[in-house]
Design a protein around this motif. Sequence first.
Motif, PDB file in Angstrom:
ATOM      1  N   GLU A 247       0.821  -1.280  -0.102  1.00  0.00           N
ATOM      2  CA  GLU A 247       0.173  -0.169   0.014  1.00  0.00           C
ATOM      3  C   GLU A 247       0.954   1.300  -0.053  1.00  0.00           C
ATOM      4  N   TYR A 248       2.138   1.233   0.758  1.00  0.00           N
ATOM      5  CA  TYR A 248       2.917   2.144   0.833  1.00  0.00           C
ATOM      6  C   TYR A 248       3.697   2.397  -0.603  1.00  0.00           C
ATOM      7  N   ARG A 251       1.011   3.996  -2.954  1.00  0.00           N
ATOM      8  CA  ARG A 251       0.742   5.481  -2.730  1.00  0.00           C
ATOM      9  C   ARG A 251       1.970   6.326  -3.502  1.00  0.00           C
ATOM     10  N   LYS A 255       1.227   8.814  -6.704  1.00  0.00           N
ATOM     11  CA  LYS A 255       1.775  10.558  -6.292  1.00  0.00           C
ATOM     12  C   LYS A 255       2.624  10.893  -7.454  1.00  0.00           C
ATOM     13  N   THR A 260      -2.313   3.904 -10.011  1.00  0.00           N
ATOM     14  CA  THR A 260      -2.065   2.917  -9.020  1.00  0.00           C
ATOM     15  C   THR A 260      -0.894   1.699  -9.641  1.00  0.00           C
TER      16      THR A 260
END
Length: 321
Positions: A247-248, A251, A255, A260
């Motif tokens: 999940e990190y 992100r 960003k 994703t």
Amino acid sequence: MNDDTFTRLEASNGDHPKIATQIPLALFYKKRLTDQVLYTMVEAGQIHTFEANDYQKLHQDQDFELMYVLQGQLTNQIEGQSFTFSTGEGCLLNPQITHAEALATGCTVMFINLSRALLFELMPKVTTFGPIFKFLDHNSKLENNWQRSYLEFTPSMPYPNVSFQIILDALQQEMATKKIGATYFQHGLVLRLLAALEDPTHFNVTTTALDLSKEDYLVNRVIHLVENHYGNISRTQIEQVLHYNAEYLNRLLKKQTGQTITAYAQKVRLQKAQQLLVTTDLKIQLIAERLGFNSETYFYHYFKKQAQLSPNQYRQKFKSN
């Protein structure tokens, strides 16, 4: 290494030895047999071979080093990080990079060392700069010799690159001859080799600057893994390779790219399928297998949903162009 024909270990200003070849252009091979490694060097019209232990000591090279795995798999320790390279993959290191490779049994790897003097002679002949030539041009300049960066390249398509192998074979033949004009042929083949490496239809090239922030570095690694697996890789698999929470990583990628991991992987997988349909005559079933789809039917529905055309319709529409 214990043969001066190959290299000379020099004292280094740091903690690691520096390996220096004695010629502008060096080509050599390592093949892991069992406990021993067969070393082969091609230079000045001669081929030298000997068997020795696998040299796994961390070191730097005086020249730029191009490594390409011909067969099998090896682990390369690059600035404290472990990277696995398999058949058809490799890297291009600048002289500031500390590294050491360990070959698995049956692995054959080729190394080409390019001196700064050779690059100064060749670069003015290059008219179009892609990622490989930009990397060499930038890092060969003395004012940039403090920067630590390297390139990784992986096959952009899941089938053997015959044209690239032909260039490698021709370069070896020219370096093993003393015939008149051999040096000119060698220089031309080096340029063709580098141009082939930065051709996106053959290779994906990833630049890693070791002085980047951790976030930038991890995003580069995620992109490299997705490209290297033709989009057929899960978040869990990426997490296991990079040892960071999925999940990190998700992100961080969103960003920087707005996508994703799943969306980026789907895009890459579709692009590879489109390339195979347009640039090859492979059957749909074989394309599905090479891209890791469980069945031709699943590939058909996946492709039509993403491209709004069936695989055959897409091929018929774009192949002639």
